[in-house]
Scaffold this active site. Structure first.
Site, short mmCIF file in Angstrom:
data_model
loop_
_atom_site.label_atom_id
_atom_site.label_comp_id
_atom_site.label_asym_id
_atom_site.label_seq_id
_atom_site.Cartn_x
_atom_site.Cartn_y
_atom_site.Cartn_z
NE ARG A 89 23.78 -27.59 12.00
CZ ARG A 89 23.61 -26.30 12.24
NH1 ARG A 89 23.30 -25.48 11.24
NH2 ARG A 89 23.73 -25.83 13.46
CE LYS A 97 30.61 -10.88 22.96
NZ LYS A 97 29.24 -10.64 22.46
N GLY A 117 23.90 -22.67 19.21
CA GLY A 117 23.08 -22.08 20.27
C GLY A 117 22.23 -23.11 20.99
N GLY A 172 29.07 -25.66 17.58
CA GLY A 172 29.56 -24.36 17.11
C GLY A 172 31.01 -24.43 16.67
#
Ligand code: ADP
Ligand code: 3PG
Ligand code: MG
Length: 402
Positions: A37, A202, A382, A359
């Site tokens: 980053r 999920k 996100g 992620g």
């Protein structure tokens, strides 16, 4: 509406407030373990240095919940940034406050070409509540604003969104532009066949992405824990596998929609199952069918060997590949084989545009040493999901229209 770019700004001798996402992992010695980053923000910072701006970096680190906590100081990150910019002429400084007289004094001492990183904005509770007075106080520290913090662009906080209204120009940084180009622009009219690989924990986390990409993708390859919710919805025994029991209707609805629209929506043919989630545990490769699902007492932790082969063939034929979510519990090497096989298949298709959504998927690709082989790797978690869902990110929406 396109937004102003850093390249549209006249920055010489001006104080440029740049929001960056320096939320990077540190080890116990406070050393940066993965500086992606920071490295990805360097083009923006270098542009400002070479154009003789005074670069004031705003960033958050961890979740200190509005109080000062040395554990969440950005000082180690400043030290790392200094090393990365050693060849640049400008000096890199750190200030242990991000607002008020202490920060003002540090900024007053800056020369054109200097870089100053301010302490964690989340040491103030007003950051996350997007308090207008706090946003205004941050804004008084600079002349213009640049947001390069893609990874935090889904947060409507004072330094990522609120601040923009208090400055005459608020522009996208170069990393922000690159992220939007790959996760939005390149996928607006993707080269076909457009293949989407979805895994992770999920279905509910990814439903927005599935619905949005069903409008464009030709093929979906499903893996990870989310596959078991689909299996359960189809009446296949999932035993101890992770299933979202309240999402079975949703899973059936997705399968129906995919069929209606002629989308190839592939579920695993087989899986690796275990009785214990730990390295060295016994495993078996189980072929899945309505009659024979996962044996009771066992849990699916990775895609199986036949699935790897099938998915690799699909990957080899794709022109655009988007991947989000590991297809197994890749953190345990014994269960990382499926995720590795797919990463290798993507790496082998050098003709395709390959985009890794962020992620844990990015962590996996890096762990396999295959990051260089991908066309683009997102720095957002996100934020990349929300952009793929077609949502407006507050950190971009707040910027000045072109
Ligand atoms: P990303 O961060 O790339 O969007 P997610 O956060 O959705 O991905 O999911 C990553 C997590 O999913 C990983 O921690 C991985 O261990 C877990 N996972 C993948 N497959 C399984 C599985 N079969 N059972 C349980 N967890 C799984
Ligand atoms: C991230 O690490 O995903 C971003 O920096 C955002 O951090 P947050 O989830 O604590 O807002
Ligand atoms: Mg994740």
């Amino acid at each position: 509406m396109p937004k102003l770019s850093l390249l549209d700004l006249v920055v010489a001798d001006k104080r440029i407030l740049v929001r960056v996402d320096f939320n990077v992992p540190l080890n116990e010695q406070n050393e940066v373990v993965d500086d992606t980053r920071i490295v990805e923000a360097l083009p923006t910072i270098r542009h400002l240095i070479s154009h003789q701006a005074k670069t004031i970096l705003l960033a958050h680190f961890g979740r200190p919940k509005g109080t000062v906590n040395a554990k969440y100081s950005l000082a180690p990150v400043a030290a790392h940034l200094k090393k990365l910019l050693v060849k640049e002429n400008g000096a890199v400084h750190f200030c242990n406050e991000c607002v008020g007289p202490v920060a003002e004094k540090a900024i007053a001492g800056m020369k054109s070409g200097d870089v100053l990183l301010l302490e964690n904005v989340r040491f103030h509770a007003e950051e996350e509540t997007n308090d207008p007075k706090f946003a205004q106080a941050l804004a008084t520290l600079g002349d213009l604003y640049v947001n390069d913090a893609f990874g935090a662009a889904h947060r409507a906080h004072a330094s990522t969104a609120g601040i923009a209204a208090h400055l005459p120009q608020a522009a996208m940084g170069l990393l922000m532009e690159k992220e939007v180009r790959y996760l939005h622009g390149e996928l607006t009219h993707p080269k076909k066949p457009f293949l989407v690989i979805l895994g992770g924990s999920k279905v509910s986390d990814k439903i927005g992405v599935i619905e949005s990409l069903m409008k464009k993708a030709d093929t979906f390859l499903i893996g990870g824990a989310m596959a078991y919710t689909f299996f359960k919805a189809l009446g296949i025994e999932t035993a101890l596998s992770r299933v979202e029991a309240d999402k079975l209707d949703l899973a059936r609805d997705i399968l129906k929609k995919a069929e209606e629209r002629g989308i190839k929506f592939l579920l695993p043919l087989d899986c690796i199952a275990t009785q214990e989630i730990k390295a060295g545990a016994a495993t078996q490769n189980i072929t899945l069918s309505k009659e024979f699902g996962i044996p009771l007492g066992w849990e699916g932790v990775d895609i199986g060997l036949a699935t790897r082969e099938l998915y690799a063939k699909e990957i080899a034929q794709a022109a655009t590949i988007l991947w989000n979510g590991p297809v197994g519990i890749f953190e345990i090497p014994d269960f990382a084989g499926g995720t590795r096989a797919l990463a290798e298949a993507i790496a082998a298709n050098s003709e395709a545009l390959s985009i890794i959504g962020g992620g844990d998927s990015v962590t996996a690709v890096k762990q396999f040493g295959l990051a260089e082989k991908m066309s683009f790797i997102s720095t957002g978690g996100g934020a990349s999901l929300q952009l793929l869902e077609g949502k407006k990110l507050p950190g971009i929406a707040a910027l000045t229209d072109k």
